[in-house]
Every structure is written in structure tokens, then in C-alpha cells.
Design a protein around this motif. Structure first.
Motif, PDB file in Angstrom:
ATOM      1  N   LEU A 292       0.846  -1.190   0.000  1.00 34.25           N
ATOM      2  CA  LEU A 292       0.000   0.000   0.000  1.00 34.25           C
ATOM      3  C   LEU A 292       0.879   1.237   0.000  1.00 34.25           C
ATOM      4  O   LEU A 292       1.852   1.285   0.744  1.00 34.25           O
ATOM      5  N   GLU A 293       0.512   2.209  -0.835  1.00 36.76           N
ATOM      6  CA  GLU A 293       1.272   3.458  -0.837  1.00 36.76           C
ATOM      7  C   GLU A 293       0.298   4.628  -0.779  1.00 36.76           C
ATOM      8  O   GLU A 293      -0.687   4.643  -1.519  1.00 36.76           O
ATOM      9  N   GLN A 294       0.542   5.598   0.089  1.00 37.87           N
ATOM     10  CA  GLN A 294      -0.330   6.773   0.183  1.00 37.87           C
ATOM     11  C   GLN A 294       0.113   7.794  -0.862  1.00 37.87           C
ATOM     12  O   GLN A 294       1.268   8.192  -0.883  1.00 37.87           O
ATOM     13  N   VAL A 295      -0.810   8.194  -1.731  1.00 37.84           N
ATOM     14  CA  VAL A 295      -0.499   9.192  -2.766  1.00 37.84           C
ATOM     15  C   VAL A 295      -1.336  10.445  -2.472  1.00 37.84           C
ATOM     16  O   VAL A 295      -2.557  10.343  -2.362  1.00 37.84           O
ATOM     17  N   PRO A 296      -0.698  11.621  -2.342  1.00 39.09           N
ATOM     18  CA  PRO A 296      -1.471  12.838  -2.052  1.00 39.09           C
ATOM     19  C   PRO A 296      -2.501  13.097  -3.155  1.00 39.09           C
ATOM     20  O   PRO A 296      -2.187  12.968  -4.328  1.00 39.09           O
ATOM     21  N   LEU A 297      -3.744  13.424  -2.732  1.00 35.32           N
ATOM     22  CA  LEU A 297      -4.794  13.726  -3.709  1.00 35.32           C
ATOM     23  C   LEU A 297      -4.840  15.241  -3.892  1.00 35.32           C
ATOM     24  O   LEU A 297      -5.537  15.947  -3.168  1.00 35.32           O
ATOM     25  N   LYS A 298      -4.056  15.713  -4.866  1.00 30.02           N
ATOM     26  CA  LYS A 298      -4.044  17.159  -5.148  1.00 30.02           C
ATOM     27  C   LYS A 298      -4.768  17.355  -6.465  1.00 30.02           C
ATOM     28  O   LYS A 298      -4.334  16.845  -7.496  1.00 30.02           O
ATOM     29  N   LEU A 299      -5.881  18.098  -6.424  1.00 31.19           N
ATOM     30  CA  LEU A 299      -6.747  18.172  -7.603  1.00 31.19           C
ATOM     31  C   LEU A 299      -6.730  19.547  -8.261  1.00 31.19           C
ATOM     32  O   LEU A 299      -7.565  19.803  -9.136  1.00 31.19           O
ATOM     33  N   ALA A 300      -5.829  20.404  -7.884  1.00 32.96           N
ATOM     34  CA  ALA A 300      -5.698  21.726  -8.508  1.00 32.96           C
ATOM     35  C   ALA A 300      -7.060  22.430  -8.632  1.00 32.96           C
ATOM     36  O   ALA A 300      -7.444  22.889  -9.710  1.00 32.96           O
ATOM     37  N   GLY A 301      -7.800  22.463  -7.539  1.00 32.08           N
ATOM     38  CA  GLY A 301      -9.086  23.180  -7.544  1.00 32.08           C
ATOM     39  C   GLY A 301     -10.256  22.378  -8.108  1.00 32.08           C
ATOM     40  O   GLY A 301     -11.395  22.824  -8.047  1.00 32.08           O
ATOM     41  N   HIS A 302      -9.993  21.217  -8.671  1.00 31.08           N
ATOM     42  CA  HIS A 302     -11.082  20.377  -9.171  1.00 31.08           C
ATOM     43  C   HIS A 302     -11.736  19.658  -7.999  1.00 31.08           C
ATOM     44  O   HIS A 302     -11.158  19.555  -6.930  1.00 31.08           O
ATOM     45  N   ARG A 303     -12.951  19.126  -8.235  1.00 29.40           N
ATOM     46  CA  ARG A 303     -13.643  18.399  -7.168  1.00 29.40           C
ATOM     47  C   ARG A 303     -14.074  17.038  -7.666  1.00 29.40           C
ATOM     48  O   ARG A 303     -14.395  16.867  -8.860  1.00 29.40           O
TER      49      ARG A 303
ATOM     50  N   ALA B 181       0.258   8.535 -11.764  1.00 28.05           N
ATOM     51  CA  ALA B 181       1.244   9.452 -12.365  1.00 28.05           C
ATOM     52  C   ALA B 181       0.586  10.804 -12.658  1.00 28.05           C
ATOM     53  O   ALA B 181       1.185  11.865 -12.415  1.00 28.05           O
ATOM     54  N   ALA B 182      -0.658  10.791 -13.151  1.00 31.34           N
ATOM     55  CA  ALA B 182      -1.361  12.050 -13.462  1.00 31.34           C
ATOM     56  C   ALA B 182      -1.563  12.866 -12.191  1.00 31.34           C
ATOM     57  O   ALA B 182      -1.414  14.089 -12.194  1.00 31.34           O
ATOM     58  N   LEU B 183      -1.893  12.180 -11.085  1.00 32.51           N
ATOM     59  CA  LEU B 183      -2.075  12.889  -9.803  1.00 32.51           C
ATOM     60  C   LEU B 183      -0.768  13.532  -9.368  1.00 32.51           C
ATOM     61  O   LEU B 183      -0.741  14.672  -8.914  1.00 32.51           O
ATOM     62  N   ARG B 184       0.300  12.769  -9.499  1.00 30.28           N
ATOM     63  CA  ARG B 184       1.602  13.302  -9.059  1.00 30.28           C
ATOM     64  C   ARG B 184       2.009  14.494  -9.917  1.00 30.28           C
ATOM     65  O   ARG B 184       2.651  15.422  -9.450  1.00 30.28           O
ATOM     66  N   ALA B 185       1.602  14.461 -11.202  1.00 32.33           N
ATOM     67  CA  ALA B 185       1.981  15.544 -12.116  1.00 32.33           C
ATOM     68  C   ALA B 185       0.953  16.671 -12.094  1.00 32.33           C
ATOM     69  O   ALA B 185       1.124  17.691 -12.765  1.00 32.33           O
ATOM     70  N   GLY B 186      -0.160  16.481 -11.369  1.00 30.26           N
ATOM     71  CA  GLY B 186      -1.222  17.506 -11.337  1.00 30.26           C
ATOM     72  C   GLY B 186      -1.918  17.647 -12.683  1.00 30.26           C
ATOM     73  O   GLY B 186      -2.444  18.711 -13.011  1.00 30.26           O
ATOM     74  N   ASP B 187      -1.941  16.573 -13.490  1.00 29.90           N
ATOM     75  CA  ASP B 187      -2.526  16.628 -14.838  1.00 29.90           C
ATOM     76  C   ASP B 187      -3.993  16.168 -14.789  1.00 29.90           C
ATOM     77  O   ASP B 187      -4.297  14.982 -14.942  1.00 29.90           O
ATOM     78  N   MET B 188      -4.894  17.133 -14.601  1.00 31.48           N
ATOM     79  CA  MET B 188      -6.303  16.792 -14.393  1.00 31.48           C
ATOM     80  C   MET B 188      -6.991  16.327 -15.670  1.00 31.48           C
ATOM     81  O   MET B 188      -7.905  15.504 -15.628  1.00 31.48           O
TER      82      MET B 188
END
Ligand code: GLA
Length: 356
Positions: free
Chosen positions: A188-199, A269-276
Motif C-alpha cells: 500500500l502506498e499513500q499518494v497525495p490527492l491534489k486536484l488543482a481546484g477540481h472536485r 502518475a497524473a495525480l503526481r503531475a497535477g494533470d487533471m
């Protein structure tokens, strides 16, 4: 005048509470029982169990939201239907694994739609197990061991041959993170959920499902048959080229599982790159694969996905086992969610504590 002796102290039985969240799976559907990859997170909504020890050798359970009861003796636990199957199963499977369960009254409540694709049954089972373990004063098993006990409850008591996705998400969730789970390595790996203002929002299709009765078990059998034909233990060992030789519908089932694993990798990978926009496209592709190759969508799910897309979602897909339940969509900033949609964000994993 009679001398009154002071009231004997009422015997206070120990009491505990446990909470287990439901889950949303961002992507990676029907991969868990195939040694694949998934990216779920725990919700803030879930199931709460309050348990108080009693001097009787029986369990009395109350489903507060339903106004229903159950009562059964500890020495002979018979099967039952609906929510009662999970209570009886949790007690029986914990005893089987050596937890010294005592008589208790259980009060169950929650704020998850049942059979709505947000994993209400796993949340119920995890909350019950944590409460009963805490009440017994026993050591809590590790997340994986506990997830396995909960999944035996689903298999043997509710007849749903589900994997470990829901239980692990409920047990291991962390705020602001999604869990990247590798079901082959059991890592298991925790990946930060950064959505650049998206919901992220979920929309209920209005159609209820119970995995024991839906096509879920049939899909699981099809995958087992594909493994048999290919001479492998799990589909993780299979290349897309080998899968092409399988007879239909197994070829399409395996194609879904393999392509979904790849989409999970790309979504992380998209989450890590902030590519929504990449994430949105992956959600759409996952849905198409679940609909066309795995064939677990329904017209109600299609309508819900369509509503999210029409409202401006960058991507949308069914979540969970399919055959009803909910869909998830990724909304860009400023887009108004369709009526009835619920914004979701990762919350903490399941927990239990003693009550005063
Ligand atoms: C249900 C099951 C899970 C998983 C999903 C599909 O939620 O409980 O184990 O198989 O379906 O990804």
C-alpha cells in the motif's frame, strides 16, 4: 425509621465505539481479486457501532436507522439475511480467529446509502469487527489480517465473493490521500490527492445492488476460468497478447483487467503531475472498459455518467462492482454539480475507542 443501606453500585459493563468509513474507488475496478492495482480512498461517511458488554451469552444487535433488531446465542450462530448476515458473520469469524467474544449489545448507525456502491457492507463489517475486538480487549490484528477476516464474512455469510479493496480502503484511509494498492505484492502506498481546484463528486444511480445476487460472482468465476486456461495463478501474470487467444467473453474480461491496471498506474502518475485532463480521460476510459469489456454497467449507471458529463465533468465512471450503485465524476473549478451529487474527499481510516 428504617436505616437504608446505600444503593449498590449499578454494574457498569464496559462499552466501546467504532467507526469505519465507506470508500470511493478513484480507479481500478475488478482488479483486486485479480492481483491487480487500485486507487481508492476512505470517505468521511461510514458506519458507527457502539457495543456494550452484557452478562448474557448472546448478541443483541440494533440497526438504529432501520428500526430492526437481531438476537442470537454465541454458542450456535445461524446464518441470516441482509444486515444480520454481517453481524452474525463478524461475530463467528472473529471467534474462529481466536478473539474471545463475549455477550454484548450492539447499536449500529450510519450515513452511507446501503447497496449504493460506496461500500456500506465493508464499512459495517469493519466497524463491527473493530468494536468487538476492542470490547474483548484483544490485540487488533494488522490491516491485512483484519481485511481478510472481514472478507470471509462477505464470502461465507453474505455469499459475495468480493476482494479486499473495500476493507483495506476503510482500514487504511488517510485524509487528503488516495491509497495505491498492489494486490499481488499486497503493498500500500499513500499518494497525495491534489486536484488543482477540481472536485470529485459521486452521483447515485438510484439502482441498488447486492453482490451476492448480482453478476459479480459470475465475473469472478470468469476470471478464475481464464487463469485456469492460461495456466496462471492470477491475471497479473498475463500479457495482453496471451489474453487475445482466450475464447469470448473471457478475452474481453481479461482485456478489461489488464488495461485497468495500466490506467491505475497512469492515474497515479497524473495525480503526481497535477494533470487533471489526463485523469479525466482515464476515468472515461475506465468506464468504457467496464461497460463494453467487463459488461457491469446498466442503463441507470449510463444515465448517471451522462448527467455528470453533460454538467461539464472532465471524466466520469461507475464505481465499485457495478450492476447499480454510484458513479464518480471529476469537476473542473466553477462547474456546478448536477442536483443530488455529493462532493467527496478522503477522510481518516477506521478507528475504535473505549467509552467512558
Ligand atoms: C466491490 C467489491 C470489491 C471490488 C469492487 C470492484 O466493491 O467489494 O472487492 O471487487 O467491487 O472493483
Amino acid at each position: 425509621m428504617l436505616a437504608l443501606s446505600p444503593d449498590p453500585k449499578p454494574t457498569r459493563h464496559p462499552a466501546v465505539q467504532a467507526f469505519a468509513p465507506g470508500r470511493v474507488n478513484l480507479i481500478g475496478e475488478h482488479t483486486d481479486y485479480n492481483g491487480g492495482l487500485a486507487l481508492p480512498f476512505a470517505l468521511r461517511a461510514g458506519v458507527r457501532v457502539e457495543a456494550r458488554a452484557s452478562s448474557e451469552e448472546e448478541i443483541v444487535a440494533r440497526a438504529l436507522d432501520l428500526g430492526e433488531d437481531d438476537r442470537f446465542p454465541l454458542r450456535a450462530i445461524e446464518p441470516a439475511d441482509g444486515w444480520r448476515a454481517f453481524v452474525r458473520g463478524a461475530v463467528a469469524e472473529l471467534r474462529r480467529s481466536g478473539v474471545p467474544i463475549r455477550g454484548a449489545t450492539l447499536a449500529i448507525s450510519g450515513d452511507l446509502p446501503r447497496g449504493g456502491g460506496l461500500s456500506s457492507s465493508a464499512a459495517l463489517t469493519v466497524a463491527l469487527c473493530l468494536a468487538l475486538i476492542e470490547l474483548a480487549g484483544a490485540r487488533r490484528p494488522g490491516a491485512l489480517a483484519l481485511a481478510r477476516i472481514c472478507s470471509r464474512v462477505e464470502h461465507a455469510w453474505a455469499g459475495a465473493m468480493t476482494g479486499l479493496l473495500d476493507q483495506l480502503a476503510s482500514l487504511c484511509g488517510r485524509e487528503r490521500h488516495v491509497l495505491l494498492i498492489d494486490f499481488a505484492a499486497l503493498e500500500l502506498e499513500q499518494v497525495p490527492l491534489k486536484l488543482a481546484g477540481h472536485r470529485l463528486v459521486v452521483l447515485d444511480s438510484g439502482e441498488r445492488h447486492a453482490h451476492g445476487a448480482s453478476g459479480y460472482n459470475e465475473r469472478r468465476r470468469e476470471c478464475a476460468r481464464a487463469c485456469e486456461l492460461l495456466g496462471v495463478r492470477t491475471l497479473r501474470e498475463v500479457t495482453p497478447e496471451r489474453a487475445e487467444r482466450l475464447p469470448e467473453p473471457l478475452r474481453r474480461r481479461v482485456r478489461h483487467v489488464l488495461s485497468e491496471n495500466e490506467r491505475v498506474r497512469q492515474a497515479a502518475a497524473a495525480l503526481r503531475a497535477g494533470d487533471m485532463s489526463a485523469l479525466g480521460a482515464l476515468l472515461d476510459a475506465s468506464h468504457a472498459s467496464l461497460r463494453d469489456d467487463y459488461e457491469v454497467s446498466t442503463s441507470a449507471l449510463e444515465a448517471a455518467v451522462e448527467r455528470l458529463r453533460k454538467s461539464g465533468a472532465l471524466g466520469a465512471r461507475l464505481i465499485g462492482g457495478g450492476f447499480g450503485g454510484a458513479v464518480i465524476g471529476l469537476l473542473p473549478p466553477g462547474v456546478v454539480a448536477p442536483a443530488g451529487a455529493l462532493e467527496v474527499a478522503p477522510g481518516p481510516g477506521a478507528h475504535a475507542s473505549r467509552l467512558a
